[in-house]
Design an enzyme around this catalytic site. Structure first.
Site, PDB file in Angstrom:
ATOM      1  N   ASN A  83       0.867  -1.178   0.000  1.00  0.00           N
ATOM      2  CA  ASN A  83       0.000   0.000   0.000  1.00  0.00           C
ATOM      3  C   ASN A  83       0.904   1.229   0.000  1.00  0.00           C
ATOM      4  O   ASN A  83       1.479   1.576   1.027  1.00  0.00           O
ATOM      5  CB  ASN A  83      -0.880  -0.051   1.268  1.00  0.00           C
ATOM      6  CG  ASN A  83      -1.710   1.200   1.442  1.00  0.00           C
ATOM      7  OD1 ASN A  83      -1.814   2.024   0.539  1.00  0.00           O
ATOM      8  ND2 ASN A  83      -2.315   1.339   2.619  1.00  0.00           N
ATOM      9  N   TRP A  84       1.015   1.839  -1.169  1.00  0.00           N
ATOM     10  CA  TRP A  84       1.950   2.967  -1.292  1.00  0.00           C
ATOM     11  C   TRP A  84       1.413   4.246  -0.647  1.00  0.00           C
ATOM     12  O   TRP A  84       2.134   5.219  -0.512  1.00  0.00           O
ATOM     13  CB  TRP A  84       2.268   3.233  -2.775  1.00  0.00           C
ATOM     14  CG  TRP A  84       3.001   2.127  -3.467  1.00  0.00           C
ATOM     15  CD1 TRP A  84       3.347   0.901  -2.958  1.00  0.00           C
ATOM     16  CD2 TRP A  84       3.477   2.137  -4.826  1.00  0.00           C
ATOM     17  NE1 TRP A  84       4.011   0.156  -3.903  1.00  0.00           N
ATOM     18  CE2 TRP A  84       4.099   0.894  -5.061  1.00  0.00           C
ATOM     19  CE3 TRP A  84       3.432   3.067  -5.859  1.00  0.00           C
ATOM     20  CZ2 TRP A  84       4.678   0.566  -6.297  1.00  0.00           C
ATOM     21  CZ3 TRP A  84       4.003   2.754  -7.085  1.00  0.00           C
ATOM     22  CH2 TRP A  84       4.623   1.511  -7.296  1.00  0.00           C
ATOM     23  N   LYS A  85       0.123   4.251  -0.319  1.00  0.00           N
ATOM     24  CA  LYS A  85      -0.526   5.447   0.258  1.00  0.00           C
ATOM     25  C   LYS A  85      -0.278   6.660  -0.650  1.00  0.00           C
ATOM     26  O   LYS A  85      -0.195   6.490  -1.862  1.00  0.00           O
ATOM     27  CB  LYS A  85      -0.059   5.671   1.705  1.00  0.00           C
ATOM     28  CG  LYS A  85      -0.216   4.400   2.537  1.00  0.00           C
ATOM     29  CD  LYS A  85      -0.047   4.606   4.003  1.00  0.00           C
ATOM     30  CE  LYS A  85      -0.207   3.267   4.711  1.00  0.00           C
ATOM     31  NZ  LYS A  85      -0.126   3.378   6.161  1.00  0.00           N
ATOM     32  N   HIS A 112      -9.497   1.043   4.784  1.00  0.00           N
ATOM     33  CA  HIS A 112      -8.236   1.261   5.499  1.00  0.00           C
ATOM     34  C   HIS A 112      -8.499   2.214   6.677  1.00  0.00           C
ATOM     35  O   HIS A 112      -9.309   3.136   6.557  1.00  0.00           O
ATOM     36  CB  HIS A 112      -7.185   1.848   4.548  1.00  0.00           C
ATOM     37  CG  HIS A 112      -5.820   1.856   5.162  1.00  0.00           C
ATOM     38  ND1 HIS A 112      -5.435   2.813   6.070  1.00  0.00           N
ATOM     39  CD2 HIS A 112      -4.774   1.002   5.037  1.00  0.00           C
ATOM     40  CE1 HIS A 112      -4.197   2.544   6.475  1.00  0.00           C
ATOM     41  NE2 HIS A 112      -3.776   1.457   5.866  1.00  0.00           N
ATOM     42  N   GLU A 142      -6.951   4.640   7.781  1.00  0.00           N
ATOM     43  CA  GLU A 142      -6.757   6.064   7.484  1.00  0.00           C
ATOM     44  C   GLU A 142      -7.992   6.644   6.802  1.00  0.00           C
ATOM     45  O   GLU A 142      -8.330   7.810   6.983  1.00  0.00           O
ATOM     46  CB  GLU A 142      -5.494   6.244   6.623  1.00  0.00           C
ATOM     47  CG  GLU A 142      -4.237   6.037   7.468  1.00  0.00           C
ATOM     48  CD  GLU A 142      -3.038   5.498   6.716  1.00  0.00           C
ATOM     49  OE1 GLU A 142      -3.015   5.550   5.476  1.00  0.00           O
ATOM     50  OE2 GLU A 142      -2.113   4.998   7.392  1.00  0.00           O
ATOM     51  N   GLU A 173      -5.306  -4.827  10.538  1.00  0.00           N
ATOM     52  CA  GLU A 173      -4.277  -3.812  10.772  1.00  0.00           C
ATOM     53  C   GLU A 173      -4.585  -3.045  12.051  1.00  0.00           C
ATOM     54  O   GLU A 173      -5.414  -2.124  12.034  1.00  0.00           O
ATOM     55  CB  GLU A 173      -4.236  -2.826   9.604  1.00  0.00           C
ATOM     56  CG  GLU A 173      -3.932  -3.466   8.270  1.00  0.00           C
ATOM     57  CD  GLU A 173      -3.389  -2.447   7.278  1.00  0.00           C
ATOM     58  OE1 GLU A 173      -2.301  -2.676   6.761  1.00  0.00           O
ATOM     59  OE2 GLU A 173      -4.049  -1.417   7.045  1.00  0.00           O
ATOM     60  N   GLY A 233       2.482   2.487  10.761  1.00  0.00           N
ATOM     61  CA  GLY A 233       3.419   3.594  10.589  1.00  0.00           C
ATOM     62  C   GLY A 233       4.092   4.026  11.881  1.00  0.00           C
ATOM     63  O   GLY A 233       4.742   5.061  11.937  1.00  0.00           O
ATOM     64  N   SER A 256       3.414  -1.874  10.394  1.00  0.00           N
ATOM     65  CA  SER A 256       4.868  -1.951  10.611  1.00  0.00           C
ATOM     66  C   SER A 256       5.436  -3.339  10.336  1.00  0.00           C
ATOM     67  O   SER A 256       6.373  -3.780  11.006  1.00  0.00           O
ATOM     68  CB  SER A 256       5.234  -1.478  12.022  1.00  0.00           C
ATOM     69  OG  SER A 256       4.839  -0.134  12.197  1.00  0.00           O
TER      70      SER A 256
HETATM   71  P1  PGA Z   1       2.828   0.437   7.647  1.00  0.00           P
HETATM   72  O1  PGA Z   1       1.362   0.595   6.999  1.00  0.00           O
HETATM   73  O2  PGA Z   1       3.395  -0.849   7.112  1.00  0.00           O
HETATM   74  O3  PGA Z   1       3.579   1.640   7.187  1.00  0.00           O
HETATM   75  O4  PGA Z   1       2.638   0.393   9.134  1.00  0.00           O
HETATM   76  C1  PGA Z   1       0.546  -0.520   6.774  1.00  0.00           C
HETATM   77  C2  PGA Z   1      -0.771  -0.050   6.211  1.00  0.00           C
HETATM   78  O5  PGA Z   1      -1.308   0.955   6.671  1.00  0.00           O
HETATM   79  O6  PGA Z   1      -1.321  -0.688   5.283  1.00  0.00           O
END
Ligand code: PGA
Length: 250
Positions: free
Chosen positions: A9-11, A96, A98, A168, A174, A213
């Site tokens: 997931n490049w966000k 997600h 976010e 998640e 993150g 992470s």
């Molecule tokens: P992260 O993000 O690996 O940077 O913790 C995972 C995600 O949000 O899909």
């Protein structure tokens, strides 16, 4: 035997040019990956068309990070499922944390999105997970079970068979803080149990990814757990070497 998947997931990272280079590096190194591990990358919407040209025919799957909750029309700034399918997406991340946290994405909206995605032939990568406060209050099982049931229980078994679930924990995304393999396994098993209540034996075939992470140094321990079938990778997916090292951790 469940499918092993490592999805990146490049966000909201990389320019189009950088994204194309990253996709090329992933494709190049994907030759090292065992045949039973599927790689998927989820670049920003603007990158999908050129990245599709890079991954087409290579076995590396293409995913969006989100889709609109309507089929088409006057929804300025939104991207419809047919548009995603039209540029070669086979998957879309949905729900997600976010999106849930910053864009008010509710279970109700996710029900609409997941049905649209499936109808357009996309496989949803459906994310669930508790935040720190919920974990500390011991409510993580309840929160995650509710997220699973509110959305996935609206699907038929045939639809559910196309869904990938990603657990998640928000406190691990993150932050550099990973759930321990025991914490992750326990909740993955719980998700599978909840899916089995509705879908029976199909639950054993659903791929459930861990995200938060996940990196080369901890992927092996996580992927060794019986109910963890791969990872949804954020930060570490922005470096092809790290992403591939994670995929080599089964
Ligand atoms: P992260 O993000 O690996 O940077 O913790 C995972 C995600 O949000 O899909």
């Amino acid at each position: 035997m469940r499918k092993h998947i490592v999805a990146g997931n490049w966000k909201m990272n990389t320019t189009v040019a950088e994204g194309v280079e990253l996709a090329k590096a992933v494709v190049e190194k994907s030759a090292e990956i065992p045949a039973d591990v599927k790689l998927i990358i989820a670049p920003p919407h603007t990158h999908l068309y050129p990245v599709h040209e890079v991954v087409e025919g290579t076995g590396v799957g293409l995913s969006a990070q989100n889709c609109a909750d309507h089929e088409k029309g006057a929804f300025t700034g939104e991207i419809a499922v047919n548009m995603l399918a039209g540029v070669g997406c086979e998957y879309t991340i949905l729900g997600h944390s976010e999106r849930r946290q910053y864009y008010g994405e509710t279970d109700e909206k996710l029900v609409e999105k997941i049905h649209l995605a499936l109808a357009a032939g996309l496989s949803p990568i459906f994310c669930v997970g508790e935040n720190l406060e919920e974990r500390e209050a011991g409510r993580h099982f309840d929160v995650v079970n509710a997220q699973v049931k509110n959305v996935l229980n609206t699907l038929t078994a045939e639809e559910m068979a196309k869904v990938i679930v990603a657990y998640e924990p928000v406190w691990a995304i993150g932050t550099g803080k990973t759930a321990s393999a025991e914490q992750a396994q326990e909740i993955h098993a719980e998700i599978r149990k909840t899916l089995a209540e509705k879908f029976g034996a199909l639950a054993e075939e659903i791929t459930i990814l861990y995200g938060g992470s996940c990196k080369p140094s901890n992927a092996k321990e996580l992927f060794a757990c019986p109910d963890i079938d791969g990872g949804l990778i954020g930060g570490a997916a922005l470096k092809a070497d790290d992403f591939i090292a994670i995929a080599l951790s089964f």
